[in-house]
Scaffold this active site. Structure first.
Site, short mmCIF file in Angstrom:
data_model
loop_
_atom_site.label_atom_id
_atom_site.label_comp_id
_atom_site.label_asym_id
_atom_site.label_seq_id
_atom_site.Cartn_x
_atom_site.Cartn_y
_atom_site.Cartn_z
N LYS A 1 4.10 4.55 -5.94
CA LYS A 1 3.26 4.17 -4.79
C LYS A 1 2.14 3.20 -5.13
CE LYS A 1 6.09 5.94 -3.19
NZ LYS A 1 7.02 5.01 -2.57
N THR B 1 5.23 -0.76 -6.73
CA THR B 1 6.34 -1.04 -7.64
C THR B 1 7.37 -1.96 -6.99
OG1 THR B 1 6.05 1.27 -8.26
CG2 THR B 1 8.00 0.14 -9.16
N HIS C 1 8.27 4.14 -14.54
CA HIS C 1 7.05 4.88 -14.23
C HIS C 1 6.55 5.63 -15.46
CE1 HIS C 1 7.27 3.95 -10.05
NE2 HIS C 1 8.23 4.78 -9.73
N ARG D 1 -3.34 0.72 -8.79
CA ARG D 1 -3.81 0.73 -7.41
C ARG D 1 -4.85 1.83 -7.25
NH1 ARG D 1 -0.05 1.80 -1.95
NH2 ARG D 1 -1.48 0.80 -0.49
N SER E 1 -0.33 7.25 0.24
CA SER E 1 1.02 6.68 0.28
C SER E 1 2.05 7.72 -0.19
CB SER E 1 1.05 5.44 -0.62
OG SER E 1 2.31 4.83 -0.57
N GLY F 1 1.40 -1.12 3.53
CA GLY F 1 1.16 -2.19 2.56
C GLY F 1 -0.23 -2.80 2.64
P1 A3P Z 1 1.64 2.30 1.60
O1 A3P Z 1 2.30 3.62 1.72
O2 A3P Z 1 0.16 2.41 1.36
O3 A3P Z 1 1.93 1.39 2.75
P2 A3P Z 1 6.03 1.79 -4.49
O4 A3P Z 1 6.85 0.58 -4.31
O5 A3P Z 1 5.37 1.88 -5.84
O6 A3P Z 1 6.76 3.02 -4.11
O7 A3P Z 1 4.77 1.64 -3.51
C1 A3P Z 1 4.93 1.71 -2.12
C2 A3P Z 1 3.67 1.18 -1.48
O8 A3P Z 1 3.67 -0.25 -1.58
C3 A3P Z 1 3.62 1.50 0.00
O9 A3P Z 1 2.23 1.58 0.29
C4 A3P Z 1 4.29 0.27 0.60
O10 A3P Z 1 4.03 0.08 1.95
C5 A3P Z 1 3.67 -0.82 -0.27
N1 A3P Z 1 4.44 -2.06 -0.28
C6 A3P Z 1 5.79 -2.22 -0.33
N2 A3P Z 1 6.13 -3.51 -0.30
C7 A3P Z 1 4.98 -4.21 -0.24
C8 A3P Z 1 4.68 -5.59 -0.16
N3 A3P Z 1 5.62 -6.52 -0.16
N4 A3P Z 1 3.37 -5.95 -0.09
C9 A3P Z 1 2.39 -5.02 -0.08
N5 A3P Z 1 2.62 -3.69 -0.15
C10 A3P Z 1 3.89 -3.28 -0.22
#
Ligand code: A3P
Length: 293
Positions: free
Chosen positions: A42, A45, A104, A127, A135, A261
């Site tokens: 979260k 990634t 991770h 983050r 998230s 995001g």
């Molecule tokens: P939120 O739940 O705060 O929206 P991971 O990929 O590590 O699982 O993290 C997921 C988080 O990254 C989620 O955050 C998701 O919405 C956000 N995310 C995914 N794609 C993104 C992008 N292109 N730009 C910004 N945030 C993004």
């Protein structure tokens, strides 16, 4: 969720990952110039995977091409997770074919073959833990079986603060790679979600340089930096049909990796007391390290 987590080398691992973790600790042999994208779940990634893939493969796949691989495959399908050593059906992914990995793994669990290899590069994405928590809470609730009750935010919050979360404690996860990046900034780059949102062009240029594929003057003029950012933006990726309706080989729906995001969504969920507890933990854990979130 906690019942499916096991503490190993000081961090909480999902049970289904442990065989892969042990296997890669014992057998994974990096090649020179391998790149490892590291994050806690979260932290963004999926976003980082998309950007790194788009940067490294922009010669055969210009980011403005309508048939770019990211328009038909989720970033997780293009960049394998190091610690998952098999697909749900038991097949092994062809790791030898890919030189861009994501993981991770906390630093103490990173295979020594990677940690000690001076020719490999590591990009760590950090983050704000408050946003990670919010998230993660949405993510785990979204994945729960149908009819199962939603977990309470208070209970999840307390566990997260005690470090019991996917690959937690997240503060220790960050600190491990922060310290490494301070020792060897040529090999380990420390990125922040918040800075990528605030000044995306600068951060993507910095990343391209670190990865050894800086933008040429011609690319700058041709708007390739903007093309990469557009392709990998939240709106760009989450709007693709493959991410709205597709699934990963592990069974998870692609759409669960895209929620809002944004920076600071925690303000909509955590009260003052909760935020203060997070601040106290960060202050205690990061004291003397130079890491400020
Ligand atoms: P939120 O739940 O705060 O929206 P991971 O990929 O590590 O699982 O993290 C997921 C988080 O990254 C989620 O955050 C998701 O919405 C956000 N995310 C995914 N794609 C993104 C992008 N292109 N730009 C910004 N945030 C993004």
């Amino acid at each position: 969720l906690a019942s499916h987590l096991y503490r190993y080398q000081g961090f909480w691992f999902p049970a289904r990952y442990l065989a892969g973790v042990l296997s890669c600790q014992q057998h994974f042999l990096p090649q020179p110039h391998d790149i490892f994208l590291v994050s806690t779940p979260k932290s963004g990634t999926t976003w980082l995977k998309a950007i790194a893939f788009a940067l490294l493969h922009r010669s055969p796949h210009p980011p403005s091409a309508p048939d770019h691989p990211l328009t038909s495959s989720n970033p997780h399908a293009l960049v394998p997770f190091l610690e998952i050593n098999h697909y749900a059906d038991g097949r092994l992914p062809d790791l030898s074919a890919s030189r861009l990995f994501s993981t991770h793994l906390p630093f103490p669990s990173l295979p020594h073959s990677i940690a000690n290899n001076r020719a490999c590069k590591i990009v760590y994405l950090c983050r704000n833990p408050k946003d990670i928590f919010v998230s993660l809470w949405h993510f785990t609730n979204g994945l729960r079986p149908q009819n199962a009750p939603a977990s309470s935010m208070d209970g999840a919050f307390d566990m997260f603060c005690r470090g019991v979360s996917l690959f937690g404690p997240c503060w220790d996860h960050m600190l491990g790679y922060w310290n490494l990046s301070r020792e060897d900034s040529g090999r380990v780059m420390f990125l922040r979600f918040e800075e990528m949102k605030e000044r995306p062009k600068e951060e993507v240029r910095r990343l391209a340089e670190f990865l050894g594929c800086p933008f040429t003057a011609e690319e700058e003029e041709g708007g390739v930096v903007e093309d990469v950012l557009r392709l990998c933006s939240f709106e760009g990726l989450s709007g693709l049909e493959v991410n709205r309706s597709g699934k990963l080989s592990s069974g998870e729906e692609n759409r669960v990796f895209f929620r809002r995001g944004v920076v600071g969504d925690w303000r909509n969920y955590l009260d003052q007391e909760m935020a203060a507890r997070f601040d106290r933990i960060a202050e205690e854990k990061f004291r003397g390290s130079g890491l400020v979130l």
